[in-house]
Scaffold this motif. Structure first.
Motif, short mmCIF file in Angstrom:
data_model
loop_
_atom_site.label_atom_id
_atom_site.label_comp_id
_atom_site.label_asym_id
_atom_site.label_seq_id
_atom_site.Cartn_x
_atom_site.Cartn_y
_atom_site.Cartn_z
N HIS A 1 -0.13 0.08 -5.58
CA HIS A 1 0.51 0.95 -6.99
C HIS A 1 0.47 2.31 -6.83
O HIS A 1 0.79 2.86 -6.58
CB HIS A 1 1.66 0.17 -7.89
CG HIS A 1 2.47 -0.56 -7.29
ND1 HIS A 1 3.06 -1.41 -8.38
CD2 HIS A 1 2.96 -1.64 -6.82
CE1 HIS A 1 3.92 -2.08 -8.31
NE2 HIS A 1 3.95 -2.11 -6.64
N VAL B 1 -0.28 3.95 -3.85
CA VAL B 1 1.08 4.75 -3.22
C VAL B 1 1.61 5.84 -3.87
O VAL B 1 1.36 6.71 -3.40
CB VAL B 1 2.22 4.05 -3.23
CG1 VAL B 1 3.00 4.33 -2.45
CG2 VAL B 1 1.25 2.48 -2.20
N ASP B 2 0.79 5.68 -5.60
CA ASP B 2 1.44 6.98 -6.12
C ASP B 2 0.61 8.04 -5.65
O ASP B 2 1.58 9.24 -5.62
CB ASP B 2 1.72 6.42 -7.60
CG ASP B 2 2.76 5.40 -7.39
OD1 ASP B 2 3.95 5.50 -6.88
OD2 ASP B 2 2.32 5.40 -8.74
N ASP C 1 9.45 8.41 -3.47
CA ASP C 1 8.84 6.92 -4.24
C ASP C 1 7.89 5.98 -4.10
O ASP C 1 8.79 5.56 -3.04
CB ASP C 1 9.77 7.73 -5.87
CG ASP C 1 11.30 6.54 -5.63
OD1 ASP C 1 10.92 5.34 -5.40
OD2 ASP C 1 12.26 7.08 -4.92
N ARG C 2 7.40 5.37 -4.87
CA ARG C 2 7.10 4.28 -4.59
C ARG C 2 7.57 2.76 -4.45
O ARG C 2 7.78 2.26 -2.66
CB ARG C 2 5.75 4.27 -5.03
CG ARG C 2 4.68 3.26 -5.14
CD ARG C 2 4.65 1.80 -6.04
NE ARG C 2 4.54 2.23 -7.50
CZ ARG C 2 4.31 1.95 -8.66
NH1 ARG C 2 5.07 0.82 -8.66
NH2 ARG C 2 4.28 2.57 -10.25
N ASP C 3 9.21 2.92 -5.26
CA ASP C 3 9.79 1.83 -4.70
C ASP C 3 10.41 1.42 -3.74
O ASP C 3 10.65 0.93 -2.85
CB ASP C 3 10.50 2.14 -6.13
CG ASP C 3 10.31 1.51 -7.49
OD1 ASP C 3 8.88 0.84 -7.14
OD2 ASP C 3 10.29 1.33 -8.06
#
Ligand SMILES: Nc1nc2c(ncn2[C@@H]2O[C@H](COP(=O)(O)OP(=O)(O)OP(=O)(O)O)[C@@H](O)[C@H]2O)c(=O)[nH]1
Length: 524
Positions: free
Chosen positions: A364, A367-368, A484-486
């Motif tokens: 996470h 990725v961010d 965005d990551r999600d």
């Protein structure tokens, strides 16, 4: 005030003023006689001459008014009047040197009583008691007055020379007494002054001694701390040259004081740092130390025996008086164990314990970072969601240990397929993710997916088992498919499910048109 009055008397005496004489007698004619002898003018009274003749063996005119000039004469006719004059003179600072006192002075005090009163006021007054008769035996008078040294007895009839000599002698004695008293006082004052100076000097000396003792105690304490400290202590000059080290430094680094002194802190550089041509950490830290007066941090160092250790170093500038060379003191502690522990905790917090790959949290974060960089105009990223095909039967058939070994082997193969900047992560179960950081070229995800399919299509040997598995891959590009990551992860996950739906052992890119079944040849 009494002291001041005497002082003035002395000033008067030494200044050459005429000594003052008080004549105390109830008979005026006697006063005139004294004045004739001592320099006064006799009263104009013929009858007194007879009296004078009766009192003095020779006529006053024989002595002559010029026989003893230089006295200031005053008269009192009763003891009480004499007392007032003596007191007034003493208070005015012009005391009498001498009093001629008659023995009998009716109706008032007699001579002895008068003298007692006068001496109460002015103990230095010289007295001549004049008498033809006495109510006292002379021994008794002298005993009672207890002042033989300031009292003379002049018996009637008087001799002019005797009176004159008495006056001169006793006035001179009075002056001499005063001179001695003043001199003694001056000496006493001088002694007191010197004593005061000595006391002050002594007090100052005591203070300096106390201050020195306090400093010595401080120095001893500092020396004791230096020698007994558990942490290494190193003192340097402003060019980082070691000036002194404590025993703990030697225990920590293996360098004896004579080996360390004169060297710079670079003595402890690691082999790798020495080999590196780049500006080393020591240079940077020294610049900061000179600029701010302090530096602290962790750095890997090397002992004399070549072993490495992680040291916590805290350097500070030592305040020194102006003109003294600048000094820096460094406290060193071996924190290798703590550092390893921290590294281990960091590893555990960010990595999957089974495969050693990055875990979900680590992924996470990366990725961010990648999406943020893309937002700021940097290259994008690509996510490959991987789910092994038909992994469950292996687990069920051969057990979890075999399944685990298979997962570890998959992880190794995945790591081998990606670049150093990319990241391989295991989310759990048989789910893996590859993050390709900097999605260049535009189809890099598909190319890597092909390599993954090919790599994992090769059998995996676990013990005696040769295992054949496959993998389904979903591909999504950030920020193209998700800013965005999600979102990005959901798209990659969804793409992976589409690949599964196509029959497994294939990849699917998010947003691409659903394709037909995957090439059966590529499947297990
Ligand atoms: N050995 C081992 N197995 C695990 C671990 N975590 C999850 N699993 C198992 O992995 C399997 C994953 O399930 P699935 O992906 O549904 O099984 P699959 O057979 O691969 O199914 P498809 O993906 O549809 O082909 C389950 O049987 C889990 O129990 C693990 O850490 N070790």
């Amino acid at each position: 005030m009494k002291h001041a009055a005497h002082e003035l008397g002395w000033v008067q005496a030494v200044a050459g003023a005429a000594p003052r004489i008080l004549l105390v007698d109830d008979m005026a004619a006697i006063h005139d006689d004294f004045r004739k002898i001592l320099g006064g003018t006799p009263p104009v009274d013929a009858g007194l001459d007879d009296l004078e003749a009766a009192l003095f063996e020779s006529a006053p005119s024989r002595a002559g008014p010029s026989a003893a000039p230089g006295f200031e004469l005053d008269s009192a006719y009763q003891g009480s009047e004499a007392l007032v004059r003596v007191r007034t003179a003493a208070e005015a600072g012009r005391p009498y040197a001498l009093a001629f006192v008659d023995m009998r002075m009716p109706p008032g005090w007699d001579g002895v009583q008068t003298i007692e009163q006068l001496w109460r006021v002015d103990p230095a007054l010289q007295v001549v008691i004049c008498t033809a008769y006495s109510d006292y035996a002379w021994e008794e008078v002298l005993d009672r007055l207890d002042a033989k040294h300031r009292l003379m007895i002049l018996k009637k009839p008087f001799d002019a020379i005797e009176v004159s000599q008495l006056a001169h002698t006793l006035c001179a004695k009075w002056q001499a007494d005063h001179a001695v008293a003043r001199h003694t006082e001056a000496l006493e004052r001088e002694v007191q002054l010197r004593l005061g100076e000595l006391r002050e000097a002594n007090q100052q000396l005591q203070q300096e001694l106390a201050e020195r003792q306090r400093r010595e105690a401080d120095l001893q304490l500092a020396a004791s701390v230096f020698h007994n400290a558990l942490n290494g202590i190193v003192v340097t000059d402003e060019r980082a040259r070691i000036v002194s080290v404590n025993p703990a430094f030697t225990r920590l680094t293996g360098y004896e004081p004579h080996e360390a002194v004169g060297q710079t802190l670079r003595l402890l550089r690691t082999e790798a740092d020495r080999a590196s041509r780049a500006d080393d950490l020591y240079h940077q830290l020294w610049l900061q130390l000179l600029a701010t007066g302090e530096w602290s941090g962790e750095l890997w160092s090397q002992r004399k025996d070549g072993s490495r250790f992680c040291e916590w170093l805290s350097l500070n500038r030592v305040p020194v008086p102006p003109g003294q060379p600048r000094r820096f003191v460094g406290l060193m502690a071996d924190v290798t164990e703590q550092r390893r522990q921290q590294d281990s905790w960091r590893q555990q917090a960010l990595h999957d314990p089974l495969t050693g790959l990055a875990n979900r949290a680590h992924l996470h974060g990366r990725v961010d970072e990648a999406l943020l960089r893309a937002q700021r105009g940097g290259a994008g990223c690509c996510l490959l969601f991987l789910d092994l095909d038909r992994f469950k039967p292996i687990n069920d058939r051969l057990g979890h240990d075999v399944g685990d070994a298979l997962l570890r082997e998959v992880a190794e193969r995945l790591k081998a397929l990606i670049r150093h900047d990319d990241l391989a992560a295991r989310l759990g179960g048989d789910e893996f993710v590859l993050l390709l950081d900097g999605a260049e070229p535009a189809d890099c995800g598909e190319r890597v997916a092909d390599r993954v399919l090919a790599s994992l299509a090769l059998p995996v040997q676990v013990g005696e088992h040769s295992l054949q598995i496959g993998v389904s891959v979903g591909i999504a590009y950030g920020p193209l498919d998700g800013a965005d990551r999600d979102t990005l992860m959901k798209q990659a996950d969804a793409a992976m499910y589409l690949a599964k739906a196509r029959g497994r052992q294939c990849w699917h890119r998010h947003g691409a048109a659903p394709a037909g079944p995957a090439d059966p040849a590529a499947s297990i």
